[in-house]
Write an enzyme that holds these catalytic residues in place. Structure first.
Site, PDB file in Angstrom:
ATOM      1  CG  HIS A 289      -1.589   4.148  -0.379  1.00  0.00           C
ATOM      2  ND1 HIS A 289      -0.604   4.545  -1.201  1.00  0.00           N
ATOM      3  CD2 HIS A 289      -2.885   4.667  -0.829  1.00  0.00           C
ATOM      4  CE1 HIS A 289      -1.180   5.105  -2.393  1.00  0.00           C
ATOM      5  NE2 HIS A 289      -2.304   5.054  -2.017  1.00  0.00           N
ATOM      6  CB  CYS A 305      -5.764   6.345  -1.445  1.00  0.00           C
ATOM      7  SG  CYS A 305      -6.743   4.701  -1.958  1.00  0.00           S
TER       8      CYS A 305
END
Length: 336
Positions: A289, A305
């Site tokens: 992301h 992440c």
């Protein structure tokens, strides 16, 4: 005579102080013209100082889709990582520094000036902009959209620049009036190539994108996990790609600084906790992301992440589809 000597001494001291003060500022020759004319002659300027050559190099790497992260005019770690990857992709001798062979290849691939003029539009300056970006996640959940905080921030991100570099190149600009002309980076409009496999290096903090035949197509610096929230291991797959995703916080994550005991959501926008795009992976709650702070990519930990700049994750999102393999390696594995 003595008073004359004292006067001369005081004058020299004043000049010295002025020179010392000026030495902390970028050179007056730091502008679009000197950046476009910059050339590598075998010697690099200091890492901690703005350099026309560093800006030109960063732009050329960005155009080739070997991202240096935020274009800030410095020879930092992300530039070194991009140079290594570019050399690998082009079978060139490599080290941490720029080489004549790499410089020649980069220039051959992009001959257009790297800096250009841009006229501000009404859309650029009218917003809407946030008065202030909340620090705590709980304070973000009431906002309708996680917009930029200013036209300066929006323009810097649009042209892959740091806000400091944008301001340095436009010292008189207020970025609030349509019709004003500013100096910006001239980006490439080349679309990303279709990617068949991604490799996330958890030690080197990088993402590499490969073609079906194994050719290295693109490179991105990344923030990858932490001791508290490590990134997955092994091979996962891309399951989804979402623009301007809504962020959903689960108390099970137990992030530092988040006190809420109930789940909550944060609306989309470039300053959302996961930035402008979410590439979902086959392990629940993990993805690739964007970020609200491009300057910290590859320089700070993530919550497990893989975090890229907003513009890099948007390019990556345009090049992948559902089912693409994402391999997580630890540096030594990647070197084999």
């Amino acid at each position: 005579m003595r008073s004359l000597i004292v006067a001369i001494g005081l004058s020299l001291l004043a000049q010295g102080a002025a020179l010392a003060k000026d030495s902390d500022k970028p050179s007056r020759a730091f502008n679009a013209e000197t950046i476009n004319a910059a050339n590598f002659t075998g010697k690099l300027p200091p890492d901690e100082k703005l350099s026309p050559l560093a800006v030109k190099l960063q732009v050329l790497l960005d155009r080739a889709h070997f991202s240096p992260g935020e274009i800030d005019g410095m020879f930092g770690d992300n530039v070194e990582k991009a140079l290594l990857a570019f050399a690998e992709a082009n079978s060139l001798p490599s080290g941490k520094a720029l080489t004549p062979e790499i410089w020649a290849k980069l220039q051959a691939g992009s001959s257009d000036p790297v800096m250009t003029d841009y006229v501000l539009t009404e859309k650029d300056v009218k917003g809407p902009f946030l008065d202030k970006l909340p620090v705590k996640m709980e304070e973000m959940k009431s906002l309708k959209k996680l917009d930029y905080t200013s036209a300066r921030e929006a323009l810097a991100e649009r042209f892959h620049m740091s806000q400091d570099l944008l301001e340095t190149l436009n010292p008189k600009a207020k970025f609030d009036k349509a019709g004003d002309t500013i100096t910006i980076v001239k980006l490439s409009d080349r679309k990303p190539d279709r990617v068949s496999r991604l490799e996330v290096d958890k030690v080197r903090q990088t993402v590499k994108a490969f073609a079906k035949d194994g050719a290295l197509l693109a490179f991105y610096p990344a923030s990858v996990g932490s001791e508290e929230k490590p990134t997955p291991s092994g091979a996962l797959k891309v399951t989804s790609v979402h623009t301007n995703p809504v962020y959903r916080y689960d108390p099970k994550y137990k992030f530092k600084g988040v006190e809420s005991s109930k789940p909550f959501t944060i609306n989309g926008g470039p300053n959302n906790p996961v930035g402008a795009m979410w590439i979902g992976l086959s392990e629940k709650s993990y993805g690739i992301h964007g970020t609200s702070d491009p300057s910290r990519v590859s320089k700070s930990d993530s919550h497990g992440c893989v975090r890229l700049t907003n513009w890099d994750v948007e390019r990556l999102g345009a090049s992948v589809k559902k089912g693409v393999e994402v391999s997580f390696v630890d540096g030594k594995q990647a070197a084999k």
